[in-house]
Scaffold this motif. Structure first.
Motif, PDB file in Angstrom:
ATOM      1  N   GLU A  49       0.837  -1.199   0.000  1.00 40.67           N
ATOM      2  CA  GLU A  49       0.000   0.000   0.000  1.00 40.67           C
ATOM      3  C   GLU A  49       0.874   1.252   0.000  1.00 40.67           C
ATOM      4  N   TRP A  50       0.631   2.141  -0.955  1.00 42.12           N
ATOM      5  CA  TRP A  50       1.407   3.373  -1.070  1.00 42.12           C
ATOM      6  C   TRP A  50       1.312   4.219   0.201  1.00 42.12           C
ATOM      7  N   ALA A  51       0.131   4.223   0.849  1.00 43.15           N
ATOM      8  CA  ALA A  51      -0.063   5.030   2.061  1.00 43.15           C
ATOM      9  C   ALA A  51       0.841   4.585   3.200  1.00 43.15           C
ATOM     10  N   SER A  52       1.340   3.346   3.133  1.00 47.83           N
ATOM     11  CA  SER A  52       2.211   2.820   4.191  1.00 47.83           C
ATOM     12  C   SER A  52       3.689   3.017   3.891  1.00 47.83           C
ATOM     13  N   TRP A  53       4.018   3.621   2.732  1.00 46.74           N
ATOM     14  CA  TRP A  53       5.416   3.903   2.404  1.00 46.74           C
ATOM     15  C   TRP A  53       5.963   5.033   3.278  1.00 46.74           C
ATOM     16  N   PRO A  54       7.266   5.027   3.553  1.00 44.99           N
ATOM     17  CA  PRO A  54       7.874   6.148   4.279  1.00 44.99           C
ATOM     18  C   PRO A  54       7.793   7.439   3.468  1.00 44.99           C
ATOM     19  N   GLN A  55       7.840   8.558   4.163  1.00 42.43           N
ATOM     20  CA  GLN A  55       7.884   9.872   3.526  1.00 42.43           C
ATOM     21  C   GLN A  55       9.202  10.557   3.872  1.00 42.43           C
ATOM     22  N   ALA A  84       7.324  -2.287  20.559  1.00 37.50           N
ATOM     23  CA  ALA A  84       5.907  -2.065  20.838  1.00 37.50           C
ATOM     24  C   ALA A  84       5.065  -2.449  19.634  1.00 37.50           C
ATOM     25  N   PHE A  85       3.922  -3.079  19.897  1.00 41.25           N
ATOM     26  CA  PHE A  85       3.000  -3.450  18.828  1.00 41.25           C
ATOM     27  C   PHE A  85       1.739  -2.618  18.927  1.00 41.25           C
ATOM     28  N   LEU A  86       1.362  -2.028  17.794  1.00 42.07           N
ATOM     29  CA  LEU A  86       0.178  -1.181  17.690  1.00 42.07           C
ATOM     30  C   LEU A  86      -0.824  -1.890  16.780  1.00 42.07           C
ATOM     31  N   HIS A  87      -1.860  -2.472  17.376  1.00 43.28           N
ATOM     32  CA  HIS A  87      -2.859  -3.205  16.605  1.00 43.28           C
ATOM     33  C   HIS A  87      -3.672  -2.231  15.756  1.00 43.28           C
ATOM     34  N   ARG A  88      -4.153  -2.715  14.615  1.00 43.90           N
ATOM     35  CA  ARG A  88      -4.894  -1.834  13.703  1.00 43.90           C
ATOM     36  C   ARG A  88      -6.131  -1.216  14.361  1.00 43.90           C
ATOM     37  N   ASP A  89      -6.736  -1.918  15.347  1.00 46.83           N
ATOM     38  CA  ASP A  89      -7.894  -1.365  16.052  1.00 46.83           C
ATOM     39  C   ASP A  89      -7.487  -0.252  17.017  1.00 46.83           C
ATOM     40  N   ASP A  90      -6.194  -0.166  17.299  1.00 48.58           N
ATOM     41  CA  ASP A  90      -5.697   0.849  18.231  1.00 48.58           C
ATOM     42  C   ASP A  90      -4.992   2.002  17.509  1.00 48.58           C
ATOM     43  N   ILE A  91      -5.097   2.016  16.171  1.00 51.23           N
ATOM     44  CA  ILE A  91      -4.426   3.051  15.371  1.00 51.23           C
ATOM     45  C   ILE A  91      -5.407   4.141  14.984  1.00 51.23           C
ATOM     46  N   LYS A  92      -4.975   5.383  15.128  1.00 54.07           N
ATOM     47  CA  LYS A  92      -5.759   6.516  14.645  1.00 54.07           C
ATOM     48  C   LYS A  92      -5.216   6.912  13.284  1.00 54.07           C
ATOM     49  N   GLY A  93      -6.033   6.754  12.235  1.00 49.96           N
ATOM     50  CA  GLY A  93      -5.572   7.085  10.897  1.00 49.96           C
ATOM     51  C   GLY A  93      -4.754   5.956  10.296  1.00 49.96           C
ATOM     52  N   VAL A  94      -3.734   6.314   9.508  1.00 54.81           N
ATOM     53  CA  VAL A  94      -2.867   5.342   8.845  1.00 54.81           C
ATOM     54  C   VAL A  94      -1.450   5.491   9.393  1.00 54.81           C
ATOM     55  N   VAL A  95      -0.831   4.377   9.726  1.00 48.40           N
ATOM     56  CA  VAL A  95       0.558   4.390  10.189  1.00 48.40           C
ATOM     57  C   VAL A  95       1.440   3.865   9.070  1.00 48.40           C
ATOM     58  N   ARG A  96       2.534   4.560   8.789  1.00 47.29           N
ATOM     59  CA  ARG A  96       3.418   4.159   7.695  1.00 47.29           C
ATOM     60  C   ARG A  96       4.786   3.721   8.228  1.00 47.29           C
ATOM     61  N   LEU A  97       5.485   2.965   7.425  1.00 49.62           N
ATOM     62  CA  LEU A  97       6.842   2.531   7.747  1.00 49.62           C
ATOM     63  C   LEU A  97       7.740   3.761   7.908  1.00 49.62           C
ATOM     64  N   GLY A  98       8.543   3.779   8.979  1.00 50.58           N
ATOM     65  CA  GLY A  98       9.462   4.894   9.193  1.00 50.58           C
ATOM     66  C   GLY A  98       8.868   6.087   9.916  1.00 50.58           C
ATOM     67  N   GLN A  99       7.565   6.072  10.145  1.00 53.24           N
ATOM     68  CA  GLN A  99       6.896   7.196  10.801  1.00 53.24           C
ATOM     69  C   GLN A  99       7.203   7.220  12.295  1.00 53.24           C
ATOM     70  N   ARG A 100       7.344   8.421  12.847  1.00 50.92           N
ATOM     71  CA  ARG A 100       7.479   8.555  14.296  1.00 50.92           C
ATOM     72  C   ARG A 100       6.081   8.609  14.887  1.00 50.92           C
ATOM     73  N   VAL A 101       5.781   7.685  15.780  1.00 49.03           N
ATOM     74  CA  VAL A 101       4.447   7.590  16.363  1.00 49.03           C
ATOM     75  C   VAL A 101       4.518   7.641  17.883  1.00 49.03           C
ATOM     76  N   SER A 102       3.399   7.993  18.475  1.00 52.55           N
ATOM     77  CA  SER A 102       3.257   7.975  19.932  1.00 52.55           C
ATOM     78  C   SER A 102       2.022   7.164  20.281  1.00 52.55           C
ATOM     79  N   ALA A 103       2.075   6.463  21.402  1.00 52.16           N
ATOM     80  CA  ALA A 103       0.944   5.644  21.836  1.00 52.16           C
ATOM     81  C   ALA A 103       1.058   5.406  23.337  1.00 52.16           C
ATOM     82  N   ARG A 104      -0.035   4.915  23.913  1.00 47.72           N
ATOM     83  CA  ARG A 104      -0.074   4.627  25.344  1.00 47.72           C
ATOM     84  C   ARG A 104       0.039   3.122  25.568  1.00 47.72           C
ATOM     85  N   VAL A 105       0.832   2.725  26.564  1.00 47.84           N
ATOM     86  CA  VAL A 105       1.013   1.299  26.874  1.00 47.84           C
ATOM     87  C   VAL A 105      -0.250   0.773  27.539  1.00 47.84           C
ATOM     88  N   LYS A 106      -0.866  -0.241  26.907  1.00 47.54           N
ATOM     89  CA  LYS A 106      -2.084  -0.814  27.502  1.00 47.54           C
ATOM     90  C   LYS A 106      -1.826  -2.156  28.178  1.00 47.54           C
TER      91      LYS A 106
END
Length: 289
Positions: A108-114, A179-201
């Protein structure tokens, strides 16, 4: 026989000086060290430490500039450019950029790094001996990985995504946890190489983290109830939705599940802000008037 190849550091002897650079001896092959890639004036017989790569003419070439990555290593490199036909180009500390082929990128192009993202890679050679990047995975991160303690629960963590799969994404935190971020716990689209923040559940038995970008339930109730209250105000104090409204209509209109809708409505009714009649919801302030 020549034993050197692209991606290696090597100590080679200067055997000839030319107006445009220096030729280094590598067994049965002479390798060009261009003047732009040399540090200072060199002389015949001098030995120099160089990094070997394939230049734009597909020749083995040398540079005295220190690369950020050599064969057998893995590190994080910044994305400098993106080409949908080829892949993404990475800065590796020398004039030549490193290609991470589209064949190794998500479909998926949306998952490519920018540009500006950071990917975890090592080096590999293609059939022509040219340098390419290869994605690093858990096994390469293990040397740096730290086991998370129970004190990490509910903490906010940040890091760069190193792997994207159908079920979600993996990232490596600043605290050096996987850390693993399940698709149900993602806001929007996450791409390879992206810097993300999340809460440990939750914290797994192996010390790795399961994380979420969804708010805690208390925060979610607050957000949902505020949204519903604002919609009621915008509609003049009444709307044809209530606890009896079907789930699909609620999701289409409010973007939340029926369970979340009922919890938010219950909160507003408990606070005395709304009431329901015959499938409609009203602001209490309207009734009081």
């Amino acid at each position: 026989m020549n034993m050197v190849q692209a991606g290696q550091m090597a100590t080679l002897e200067v055997i000839r000086v030319a107006p445009f650079g220096f030729f280094l001896s590598a067994g049965d092959e002479d390798i060009l060290l261009h003047k732009n890639e040399a540090e200072g004036e060199l002389r015949e017989g001098q030995k120099v430490s160089v990094f070997l790569y394939i230049d734009h003419e597909d020749r083995l070439a040398a540079t005295m500039k220190k690369p950020l990555l050599t064969s057998g290593e893995f590190t994080w490199l910044y994305v400098s450019d993106v080409n949908r036909k080829l892949g993404v180009f990475l800065e590796m500390g020398i004039q030549k950029q490193l290609l991470l082929s589209k064949d190794d990128l998500p479909k998926e192009w949306a998952s490519w790094p920018q540009r500006g993202d950071k990917v975890f890679v090592g080096l590999k050679l293609d059939k022509k001996g040219r340098l390419l990047a290869k994605l690093g995975l858990d096994v390469e991160l293990q040397e740096m990985e730290q086991e998370a303690g129970k004190d990490m629960l509910h903490k906010e963590v940040s890091g760069y995504v190193y792997r994207v799969i159908a079920l979600g994404a993996f990232f490596f935190t600043e605290e050096q946890h996987i850390a693993f971020l399940h698709r149900d716990d993602i806001k929007g689209v996450v791409r390879l190489g992206q810097r993300v923040s999340a809460r440990v559940k939750s914290i797994r038995e192996d010390g790795r983290l399961n994380v979420t970008q969804n708010p805690r339930k208390v925060e979610a109730y607050q957000e949902d109830s505020e949204q519903i209250y604002q919609i009621l105000k915008d509609r003049g104090g009444a709307m044809p939705f209530s606890d009896q409204t079907d789930p699909d209509t609620i999701r289409d209109r409010f973007g939340i599940s029926k369970a979340a809708f009922k919890r938010a409505m219950g909160k507003l009714m408990k606070e005395g802000k709304i009431y329901q009649e015959e499938g409609w919801t009203y602001l209490t302030s309207i009734k009081q008037k």
